[in-house]
Design an enzyme around this catalytic site. Structure first.
Site, short mmCIF file in Angstrom:
data_model
loop_
_atom_site.label_atom_id
_atom_site.label_comp_id
_atom_site.label_asym_id
_atom_site.label_seq_id
_atom_site.Cartn_x
_atom_site.Cartn_y
_atom_site.Cartn_z
N GLY A 1 21.07 17.39 12.36
CA GLY A 1 22.86 16.90 12.58
C GLY A 1 22.96 15.61 13.11
O GLY A 1 22.04 14.91 13.37
N LYS B 1 18.29 14.02 6.93
CA LYS B 1 19.35 13.54 7.98
C LYS B 1 20.59 13.12 6.93
O LYS B 1 20.68 12.23 6.57
CB LYS B 1 18.96 12.69 8.82
CG LYS B 1 19.89 11.87 9.68
CD LYS B 1 20.18 12.47 11.05
CE LYS B 1 21.24 11.67 11.73
NZ LYS B 1 21.37 12.07 13.24
#
Ligand SMILES: Nc1ncnc2c1ncn2[C@@H]1O[C@H](COP(=O)(O)OP(=O)(O)OP(=O)(O)O)[C@@H](O)[C@H]1O
Ligand SMILES: [Mg+2]
Length: 239
Positions: free
Chosen positions: A124, A53
């Site tokens: 994302g 992440k």
């Protein structure tokens, strides 16, 4: 179609160094739930999987969940090199701290991690076109990495529009391989039962997958005990 564990291992290795990019129609769609489920599912099968992440805003909760799911395969800073305090789009949160990150920096980080793993999952921030850094969004990352995109969406009224808009924003060759995950919300609404079928009139039904609501406080282990969930995760990984 049932795909055995050995076939899964074989096919995952055939697609060595693949990147799967998990985006969504919105924030709170269920991206981290899916990323951590996939990470734990694959580590359980002894597949070398990385999950990243790269940018977090509003704390590092997502990265910490991924860290736990990976059981030590990567450090928290490897999973999440860039994090900002404000719970707003990362590009703005970074600005508040007089920081910025470029597409090139994020690509360098992902590619360096990817080298050591058979499969790399990248979560994302926000949706496909949410501004992430100074000059890029998730779409730019997906294209630069040639990643296979998964779009996660809450299975509720209005999601067909959100999904079709998201698919429209992908180039044709990416639209041809993107997969959709409909996450069942805590409280299903009038559209929850029919969304997958309606969407199937516009998009190949075999690439539309659903995951159940796992409860308010669930563990990955409990979720992975469900055979239907494991089958869905296999379909997301293969091809
Ligand atoms: N299928 C599910 N069962 C149970 N809880 C779920 C499910 N899907 C999502 N949730 C819960 O909904 C919330 C939002 O999900 P999640 O954090 O995965 O979204 P996200 O897309 O990663 O959001 P963000 O944009 O903040 O990264 C979390 O509290 C998560 O645990
Ligand atoms: Mg998340």
């Amino acid at each position: 179609l049932f795909v055995g564990v050995n076939a899964l291992v074989a096919i995952t290795y055939l697609h060595l160094k693949r990147i799967i990019y998990i985006t969504g129609t919105d924030t709170g769609a269920g991206k981290t739930v899916l990323t951590t489920l996939l990470a734990r599912f694959l580590t359980g099968k002894k597949i070398r999987v990385a999950a990243l992440k790269p940018l977090c805003s509003g704390g590092r909760a997502d990265a910490k969940q991924i860290h736990a799911a990976l059981r030590g395969a990567l450090t928290l800073d490897e999973i999440n090199p860039w994090h900002y305090r404000a719970a707003i789009a990362p590009v703005l949160a970074a600005r508040l701290e007089k920081k910025s990150v470029t597409l090139a920096q994020v690509l360098t980080h992902i590619r360096a991690r990817q080298k050591e793993f058979a499969l790399t999952l990248v979560e994302g921030a926000g949706g496909l076109l949410s501004p992430i850094g100074r000059d890029f969004d998730s779409r730019a990352l997906i294209l630069a990495l040639r990643a296979a995109p998964i779009v996660v969406a809450q299975n509720k009224l209005g999601v067909v529009n959100h999904l079709l808009l998201t698919l429209e924003a992908l180039p044709k060759n990416y639209r041809a391989k993107v997969k959709i995950v409909l996450m069942t919300p805590a409280k299903p609404d009038s559209a929850t039962r029919t969304n997958a079928q309606l969407l199937g009139e516009y998009f190949p039904p075999e690439r539309i997958l659903t995951l159940p609501w796992f409860g308010k406080k669930f563990t990955l282990l409990a979720a992975l005990k469900k055979a239907g969930v494991r089958r869905t995760l296999q379909k997301l990984i293969l091809g």
